[in-house]
Design a protein around this motif. Structure first.
Motif, short mmCIF file in Angstrom:
data_model
loop_
_atom_site.label_atom_id
_atom_site.label_comp_id
_atom_site.label_asym_id
_atom_site.label_seq_id
_atom_site.Cartn_x
_atom_site.Cartn_y
_atom_site.Cartn_z
N SER A 127 0.70 -1.44 0.00
CA SER A 127 0.14 0.14 -0.07
C SER A 127 1.04 1.34 0.20
O SER A 127 0.44 2.35 0.09
CB SER A 127 -0.99 0.32 1.18
OG SER A 127 -0.28 0.19 2.59
N LEU A 128 2.24 1.18 -0.04
CA LEU A 128 3.10 2.23 -0.01
C LEU A 128 2.85 3.01 -1.31
O LEU A 128 2.62 2.25 -2.18
CB LEU A 128 4.49 1.78 0.37
CG LEU A 128 4.93 1.56 1.82
CD1 LEU A 128 6.30 1.07 1.61
CD2 LEU A 128 4.68 2.44 2.58
N GLU A 129 3.11 4.22 -1.24
CA GLU A 129 3.10 4.91 -2.74
C GLU A 129 4.26 4.50 -3.63
O GLU A 129 5.18 4.50 -2.88
CB GLU A 129 3.06 6.28 -2.62
CG GLU A 129 2.13 7.18 -1.80
CD GLU A 129 2.28 8.56 -1.59
OE1 GLU A 129 3.38 9.00 -2.22
OE2 GLU A 129 1.56 8.98 -0.93
N PRO A 130 3.77 3.89 -4.96
CA PRO A 130 4.89 3.32 -5.82
C PRO A 130 6.16 4.09 -5.91
O PRO A 130 7.26 3.68 -6.20
CB PRO A 130 4.13 3.24 -7.07
CG PRO A 130 2.71 2.79 -6.76
CD PRO A 130 2.72 3.99 -5.35
N ALA A 131 5.90 5.54 -5.95
CA ALA A 131 6.96 6.45 -5.86
C ALA A 131 7.81 7.02 -4.87
O ALA A 131 8.67 7.57 -4.96
CB ALA A 131 6.53 7.56 -6.71
N ARG A 132 7.32 6.27 -3.80
CA ARG A 132 8.12 6.62 -2.50
C ARG A 132 9.32 5.89 -2.25
O ARG A 132 9.35 4.70 -2.51
CB ARG A 132 7.34 6.23 -1.18
CG ARG A 132 7.70 6.58 0.13
CD ARG A 132 6.80 6.56 1.26
NE ARG A 132 7.60 7.04 2.47
CZ ARG A 132 6.77 7.02 3.52
NH1 ARG A 132 5.63 6.69 3.65
NH2 ARG A 132 7.34 7.24 4.82
N GLU A 133 10.17 6.74 -1.90
CA GLU A 133 11.74 6.07 -2.10
C GLU A 133 11.95 5.62 -0.68
O GLU A 133 11.69 6.34 0.33
CB GLU A 133 12.72 7.17 -2.45
CG GLU A 133 12.54 7.23 -4.07
CD GLU A 133 13.82 8.05 -4.68
OE1 GLU A 133 14.25 8.89 -3.87
OE2 GLU A 133 14.15 7.94 -5.73
N LEU A 134 12.73 4.59 -0.29
CA LEU A 134 13.20 4.28 0.92
C LEU A 134 14.67 4.04 0.85
O LEU A 134 15.34 3.65 -0.28
CB LEU A 134 12.55 2.84 1.36
CG LEU A 134 11.03 2.60 1.03
CD1 LEU A 134 10.79 2.09 -0.29
CD2 LEU A 134 10.67 1.71 2.16
N ARG A 135 15.37 3.80 1.99
CA ARG A 135 16.72 3.51 2.06
C ARG A 135 16.75 1.84 1.75
O ARG A 135 16.33 1.09 2.26
CB ARG A 135 17.25 3.70 3.52
CG ARG A 135 17.54 5.22 3.62
CD ARG A 135 17.78 5.30 5.15
NE ARG A 135 18.99 4.68 5.67
CZ ARG A 135 20.28 5.00 5.63
NH1 ARG A 135 20.47 6.12 5.01
NH2 ARG A 135 21.18 4.21 5.97
N CYS A 136 17.54 1.65 0.63
CA CYS A 136 17.46 0.32 0.13
C CYS A 136 19.05 -0.28 0.38
O CYS A 136 19.92 0.06 0.38
CB CYS A 136 17.60 0.42 -1.44
SG CYS A 136 17.54 -1.30 -2.18
N PHE A 137 18.78 -1.49 0.90
CA PHE A 137 20.15 -2.43 1.36
C PHE A 137 20.11 -3.79 0.41
O PHE A 137 19.12 -4.33 0.19
CB PHE A 137 19.95 -2.99 2.91
CG PHE A 137 20.06 -1.77 3.60
CD1 PHE A 137 21.48 -1.34 4.35
CD2 PHE A 137 18.99 -0.90 4.14
CE1 PHE A 137 21.52 -0.56 5.11
CE2 PHE A 137 19.24 0.17 5.11
CZ PHE A 137 20.27 0.31 5.36
N VAL A 138 21.32 -4.07 -0.16
CA VAL A 138 21.49 -5.00 -0.88
C VAL A 138 22.94 -5.62 -0.14
O VAL A 138 24.13 -5.14 -0.29
CB VAL A 138 21.77 -4.54 -2.31
CG1 VAL A 138 22.15 -5.77 -3.18
CG2 VAL A 138 20.43 -3.81 -2.89
N ASP A 139 22.94 -7.02 -0.36
CA ASP A 139 23.88 -7.74 0.52
C ASP A 139 24.41 -7.45 1.86
O ASP A 139 25.65 -6.98 2.00
CB ASP A 139 25.04 -8.21 -0.64
CG ASP A 139 24.76 -8.56 -1.74
OD1 ASP A 139 23.86 -9.77 -1.78
OD2 ASP A 139 25.16 -8.42 -2.85
N GLY A 140 23.43 -6.64 2.40
CA GLY A 140 23.91 -5.98 3.63
C GLY A 140 24.43 -4.57 3.59
O GLY A 140 24.91 -3.87 4.71
N GLN A 141 24.39 -3.93 2.40
CA GLN A 141 25.16 -2.73 2.35
C GLN A 141 24.02 -1.67 1.76
O GLN A 141 23.27 -1.93 1.04
CB GLN A 141 26.11 -2.81 1.18
CG GLN A 141 27.17 -3.67 1.61
CD GLN A 141 28.06 -3.30 2.68
OE1 GLN A 141 28.22 -2.08 3.07
NE2 GLN A 141 28.50 -4.28 3.68
N PHE A 142 24.18 -0.31 2.24
CA PHE A 142 23.11 0.60 1.90
C PHE A 142 23.49 1.07 0.53
O PHE A 142 24.68 1.53 0.20
CB PHE A 142 23.20 1.70 2.69
CG PHE A 142 22.46 2.84 2.32
CD1 PHE A 142 21.26 3.10 2.26
CD2 PHE A 142 23.06 4.20 2.15
CE1 PHE A 142 20.26 3.90 1.90
CE2 PHE A 142 22.44 5.16 1.88
CZ PHE A 142 21.04 5.08 1.72
#
Length: 224
Positions: free
Chosen positions: A56-71
């Motif tokens: 339900s989050l707005e599709p365009a809302r950005e979050l802090r993304c982590f990949v393989d434990g790294q920001f």
């Protein structure tokens, strides 16, 4: 100069109405001050956005993304899932250590630890001179199911003889973790893993499935 009787009556009635209005106003304002103000979820700690709410989050809302434990920067939920090569439902969403909304794969920062060493069982050889009845006595029962906590470097015993639910409560009641984080425990041969909003179990220390949901107070109503 004396006022006419009719004027005195009007003044008395007007004064009475003014007193009633003042009392009513005082009750209204005092009631508003006495009502406790609930702190906003962010000030209470723990997660404020559940994984179930992620779609339900707005599709365009950005979050802090982590990949393989790294920001890796800011991204929408869909973009972050794509960078991780998983579906959006495989991401935990909540507040990270900075207090910002973040998304990370389950247990991305804490992979399962090595299993504890099996306890050594000493077998006492049978007495050659024992009678047949003594030789046929059943062996002593194995020790009760152990409940263990992984501290980051070793496994420590919490207790023995607990039910699965009691072990989970002893390990995790009142504790919440952030997206990507996990805490591990053991109940007998079962690995337990606390991740955002739930505790999971695994029989092979690799594939986990949900055991119980965790509420916003970091408790497990299903196990009460």
């Amino acid at each position: 100069m004396a006022l006419p009787k009719d004027n005195r009556t009007v003044l008395i009635i007007g004064g009475g109405l003014a007193v009633v209005a003042a009392v009513a106003a005082a009750l209204v304002f005092s009631g508003g001050r006495d009502r406790p103000t609930e702190a906003p979820p962010a000030s209470q700690g723990g997660l404020t956005i559940d994984l179930a709410e992620a779609p339900s989050l707005e599709p365009a809302r950005e979050l802090r993304c982590f990949v393989d434990g790294q920001f890796v920067g800011l991204a929408t939920l869909a973009d972050c899932a794509q960078r991780n090569g998983v579906a959006t439902s495989a991401l935990d969403v909540g507040l990270d250590a900075t207090g910002a909304l973040a998304a990370a794969p389950t247990a991305a920062f804490a992979p399962p630890p090595e299993l504890p060493a099996e306890p050594t069982v000493t077998v006492t050889p049978a007495d050659e001179g024992a009678s047949p009845a003594e030789s046929n006595r059943p062996a002593p029962a194995a020790s009760a199911t152990a409940c263990l906590r992984h501290t980051g470097s070793e496994w420590r015993s919490i207790g023995n003889g607990m039910s699965l639910g009691a072990c989970v409560q002893a390990l995790y009641a009142g504790t919440c973790v952030r997206p990507g984080e996990a805490q591990y425990g053991r109940w007998g041969d079962t690995t337990l893993r606390l991740v955002p909003r739930r505790v999971e179990q695994s029989n092979d220390n690799n594939r986990f499935r949900t055991l119980a949901q965790q509420d916003r107070n970091c408790q497990f109503p299903e196990l009460s």
